[in-house]
Every structure is written in structure tokens, then in C-alpha cells.
Motif scaffolding. Structure first.
Motif, mmCIF file in Angstrom:
data_model
loop_
_atom_site.group_PDB
_atom_site.id
_atom_site.type_symbol
_atom_site.label_atom_id
_atom_site.label_comp_id
_atom_site.label_asym_id
_atom_site.label_seq_id
_atom_site.Cartn_x
_atom_site.Cartn_y
_atom_site.Cartn_z
ATOM 1 N N GLY A 248 4.943 8.112 -0.279
ATOM 2 C CA GLY A 248 4.189 8.126 -1.528
ATOM 3 C C GLY A 248 2.766 7.629 -1.420
ATOM 4 O O GLY A 248 2.189 7.160 -2.404
ATOM 5 N N VAL A 249 2.173 7.722 -0.217
ATOM 6 C CA VAL A 249 0.785 7.293 -0.040
ATOM 7 C C VAL A 249 -0.127 8.468 -0.389
ATOM 8 O O VAL A 249 -0.203 9.450 0.349
ATOM 9 C CB VAL A 249 0.524 6.837 1.407
ATOM 10 N N SER A 250 -0.790 8.363 -1.513
ATOM 11 C CA SER A 250 -1.669 9.438 -1.970
ATOM 12 C C SER A 250 -3.120 9.060 -1.708
ATOM 13 O O SER A 250 -3.452 7.910 -1.421
ATOM 14 C CB SER A 250 -1.469 9.691 -3.463
ATOM 15 N N ALA A 251 -3.999 10.048 -1.858
ATOM 16 C CA ALA A 251 -5.423 9.799 -1.686
ATOM 17 C C ALA A 251 -5.959 8.842 -2.742
ATOM 18 O O ALA A 251 -6.940 8.136 -2.516
ATOM 19 C CB ALA A 251 -6.188 11.115 -1.739
ATOM 20 N N ALA A 252 -5.311 8.796 -3.900
ATOM 21 C CA ALA A 252 -5.741 7.873 -4.941
ATOM 22 C C ALA A 252 -5.426 6.430 -4.567
ATOM 23 O O ALA A 252 -6.109 5.493 -5.011
ATOM 24 C CB ALA A 252 -5.062 8.226 -6.260
ATOM 25 N N ASP A 253 -4.393 6.232 -3.736
ATOM 26 C CA ASP A 253 -4.002 4.877 -3.331
ATOM 27 C C ASP A 253 -4.762 4.431 -2.078
ATOM 28 O O ASP A 253 -5.502 3.447 -2.109
ATOM 29 C CB ASP A 253 -2.496 4.822 -3.057
ATOM 30 N N VAL A 275 -3.525 16.477 -1.182
ATOM 31 C CA VAL A 275 -4.763 16.795 -1.889
ATOM 32 C C VAL A 275 -5.566 15.513 -2.121
ATOM 33 O O VAL A 275 -5.051 14.503 -2.587
ATOM 34 C CB VAL A 275 -4.459 17.493 -3.229
ATOM 35 N N GLY A 276 -6.846 15.569 -1.747
ATOM 36 C CA GLY A 276 -7.735 14.427 -1.922
ATOM 37 C C GLY A 276 -7.986 13.650 -0.648
ATOM 38 O O GLY A 276 -8.998 12.950 -0.548
#
Length: 429
Positions: A248-253, A275-276
Motif C-alpha cells: 500500500g505504498v503510494s506516490a502520495a505517501d 500512478v504518481g
């Protein structure tokens, strides 16, 4: 410089081809070595570069070759085996009698080839970003130096995204280690605390990313904006990005900015969860210029598959190959020594709409672009330099190299010249 009988004869044949009124391709072909891994861990990246070279050679032959002579590609497979790169380079030069080599991806493979091309005096065109700290008379670096990729990337993270903690995650070999050494010094000189920099290396082909991604998450949970600066190479990128998505590591994090992940590497990944996340390169397929549109169209026609992507090292081969053709024409011969001498100052259009030049340190000028991953596997350019950035062979941010320059023009003719001592401490031929 000594000139082999083979080189002398090649020059004589070229001169005859230019002055005669005979048919095109009447003379002996000019042999072009292609040295890229077609098997092993790096095949995911390098096999496309082999295809790129074959396309460029076919296009040039369709235009009449060079100096009225057909180009003949000679392809070998060093199989992601670093010592084998040296053996195959020697085979290309001494047995196949090539006049130039285009190839290598990793820095360890380039360094394996380096003493061979210096001994046998045949140029290597190297198309991939690298760590700098090198300049050879017989290597032309058409990929990015650190000041054309790594430094602008961390500046973007700091200045545009407000990143304060950095994970320097790399594959365990010379390029990531030297690049991260430069980045650590650069970041700390600009006020980033040592405890806010986490460095880790994993082997080529590494696949068990669960623990390392968990450590990245923990490092990024300390209340400061955190990013990963990735120098992971080859097929290890696929499980790395999959594990980021799994945890669950997203570009927002925790955004990732990569130096070795382009369109080719993303083509094997479900990019929707990525994405990101970003890459720093000097070219992206999504750049909208007439030159790039024509290149993509030619690539799809040649490869017979419109889903096949283009990427930055392909553009570097495009630039380097066109520069080599111009240098051969300028010298009036494919003789390696004459071409090496003719290379400095040669220019060629790049695919982003500008013109790149070969500089006296054997690096080229390039733009720098930051792209964000899109759900279709392409990159949207979110930032770019206003113009061309000249490649710096020796980093200004390491004490041991800050006073070193490279200039292969006479009278200096040195790749490791200390401006403080006035001495050339490397090979000066």
C-alpha cells in the motif's frame, strides 16, 4: 598513434569509395559492433537496445550507408555476465574487426569493456545514465551524468515536493554506490541530516522485497515527508514495484523517483497502483515533437508491434549513432582513431526538440525531464530544464573530483586533469 594494417586498409578503401564513381555499397562494409545482453537479468532492458541499433543501421543503409559503404551489424550476447562483456568486446574488435561498438548498460559492464577499447583503440558509445567520475578517450557517454539526472531529481524532490527524508535504494554495484555517495554529500551539504538518509543495496535480480519495503515504510513514518531515490537496475524493478503496491505504498505517501526505470521496464508491470511515482530521464516517449513522432512511427514499423515502447537509452543510441555517422563523414574514413578525433563538436538532433553536442569531455548536452507514471505505462512530464545541460564527467560535489576536469582536445588531451596541481593523473594517450 599506432595504426593497424586493418585500420590503414579501411581508410584507403573509404577514400577510394568517396572518389570513385562506382555504385553505392561497392566497397567493403563498415562493421558496427552491438554489445548488449540478450539473456540474463539485464535482458529486460538491453535487448531493446540491440533492436534499436539494428533499426538505425537499416535506416542508414537505406539512405546509402556511410561514405558509400554499407553498414554491417555484428551482434554478440554478453549475457549479463560482466567479465564476458570484455571477452565479447575483444572478439568484436580482433576477430570481427568492427570499427565501433555500441553497447553496455550497467557501469560494471562498461568498466569491464573500458580497458579493452583503450588497448585496442576502438570507440565505445555508452547509452545509459551512469555515475560519472570517468572520462576515456575511447568512450563516448551519451547517457546522463549525475548532474544531468540524479542532482536535478533530488532538487525537484526537495524544492517542488518538500521532501526531507531520503531512501537511497540501489542495486549493489558501482553505479548506485557512486551515485549515492554523490547524493549523500550533496544532500548533507544542503542541510539534510545524516539520520534522514537511509541507504540500502540489494543484488542483481533481487526479488524478496517484503522486508526492505517494510523498512522503507517505517523510515517514512517519522513525521517528515519521505521519498525513495531508486538506482535499482534490471528485472529487480518488477518485484520491487509490485511489493510497494502490495504494502500500500503510494506516490502520495512515499513517492519513488527512479533513474533506471523507463517505459520498457514498466511494460511488464501493472502500473495502475504506481500512478504518481516518477522517473528522471532525458527523454520520454510521451514527449510531443515531430522528431519523436517520426522515431516512434519508424520503431513500430521496424519492430512490427505498435505496443512496443521507446525509452531514454534508445534515444541515447539514436543521438550517438547519428553523431558517429557525422564523425565518419567528417573524417572521410571509419578508421577508429580518425573518428575519435573528429567527434568533439559534432552535433545531432535529439528527440525532445533540441540539438545535443559532443563536448571535449566526451559527454553530451541534454535536457533533464521528470516524468510521473500514468496508468497506461507512459510518463507525463511534470518538470524539465529550460535548456540543454552539459554533462559533467567529474562531480563538483565530491572533494576528490571537484578540481578535476576532462578535455580531450590538444594540448591538454587528458580525461583526469587536476586544475589545482596542473597534472594529468589519468591516461592521457
Amino acid at each position: 598513434m599506432r595504426q593497424s594494417i586493418r585500420q590503414y586498409l579501411a581508410g584507403a578503401v573509404a577514400a577510394a569509395a568517396v572518389t570513385s564513381a562506382g555504385p553505392v555499397h561497392a566497397a567493403e562494409p563498415i562493421k558496427v559492433g552491438v554489445l548488449h545482453s540478450l539473456s540474463g537479468t539485464m535482458a529486460i532492458s538491453e535487448s531493446t537496445l540491440k533492436d534499436t541499433m539494428l533499426m538505425l543501421i537499416e535506416q542508414q543503409n537505406a539512405e546509402g550507408g556511410v561514405l558509400g559503404r554499407e553498414l554491417e551489424p555484428v551482434v554478440v550476447d554478453p549475457a549479463s555476465d560482466w567479465p564476458l562483456f570484455a571477452e565479447k568486446a575483444r572478439e568484436l574488435i580482433t576477430q570481427e574487426e568492427v570499427d565501433v561498438i555500441f553497447g553496455s548498460w550497467t557501469s560494471v559492464s562498461r568498466k569491464s569493456v573500458l580497458p579493452v577499447v583503450e588497448e585496442l583503440e576502438v570507440p565505445l558509445f555508452y547509452p545509459v545514465q551512469y555515475e560519472g567520475e570517468e572520462s576515456s578517450k575511447y568512450v563516448f557517454y551519451t547517457g546522463a551524468a549525475p548532474n544531468q539526472q540524479a542532482i536535478p531529481a533530488v532538487d525537484y524532490l526537495r524544492n517542488m515536493l518538500g521532501i526531507e527524508r531520503f531512501v537511497l535504494e540501489g542495486t549493489d554495484y558501482v553505479y548506485p554506490r557512486t551515485t549515492n555517495k554523490i547524493l549523500e554529500r550533496y544532500l548533507m551539504d544542503r542541510g539534510v541530516a545524516e539520520e534522514d538518509i537511509l541507504v540500502n543495496y540489494t543484488p542483481f535480480g533481487f526479488s524478496d522485497w517484503q522486508s526492505e519495503v517494510a523498512r522503507i515504510k517505517e523510515f517514512g513514518s517519522q513525521g517528515k515527508p519521505t521519498a525513495v531515490v531508486s538506482t535499482i537496475n534490471g528485472d529487480a524493478n518488477v518485484p520491487f514495484y509490485k511489493e510497494l503496491a502490495n504494502q500500500g505504498v503510494s506516490a502520495a505517501d512515499i513517492p519513488v523517483i527512479a533513474f533506471s526505470v523507463g517505459e520498457q521496464e514498466l511494460s511488464g508491470i501493472d502500473t495502475a497502483p504506481l500512478v504518481g511515482h516518477m522517473s528522471a530521464w532525458n527523454y520520454f516517449q510521451s514527449v510531443e515533437t515531430p522528431e519523436n513522432e517520426a522515431f516512434i512511427e519508424a520503431w513500430h514499423e521496424y519492430i512490427g508491434d505498435e505496443s512496443r515502447v521507446t525509452n531514454d537509452p534508445m534515444e541515447a543510441h539514436y543521438i550517438g549513432f547519428n553523431m558517429w555517422v557525422q564523425a565518419v563523414e567528417k573524417a572521410g574514413t571509419p578508421d577508429p582513431e580518425a573518428v575519435v578525433d573528429a567527434m568533439i563538436g559534432v552535433t545531432a538532433p535529439n528527440l525532445t526538440g533540441g540539438v545535443s553536442a559532443m563536448m571535449p569531455n566526451h559527454h553530451i548536452s541534454k535536457p533533464v525531464l521528470i516524468g510521473e507514471v500514468q496508468d497506461d505505462g507512459q510518463f507525463a512530464v511534470v518538470w524539465e530544464t529550460p535548456g540543454m545541460v552539459p554533462g559533467d564527467a567529474w562531480s563538483d560535489f565530491l572533494p576528490d573530483s571537484a578540481e578535476i576536469i576532462a578535455d580531450w582536445r590538444e594540448p591538454l588531451a587528458c580525461g583526469n586533469y587536476n586544475v589545482a596541481s596542473g597534472e594529468c593523473s589519468g591516461q592521457d594517450y
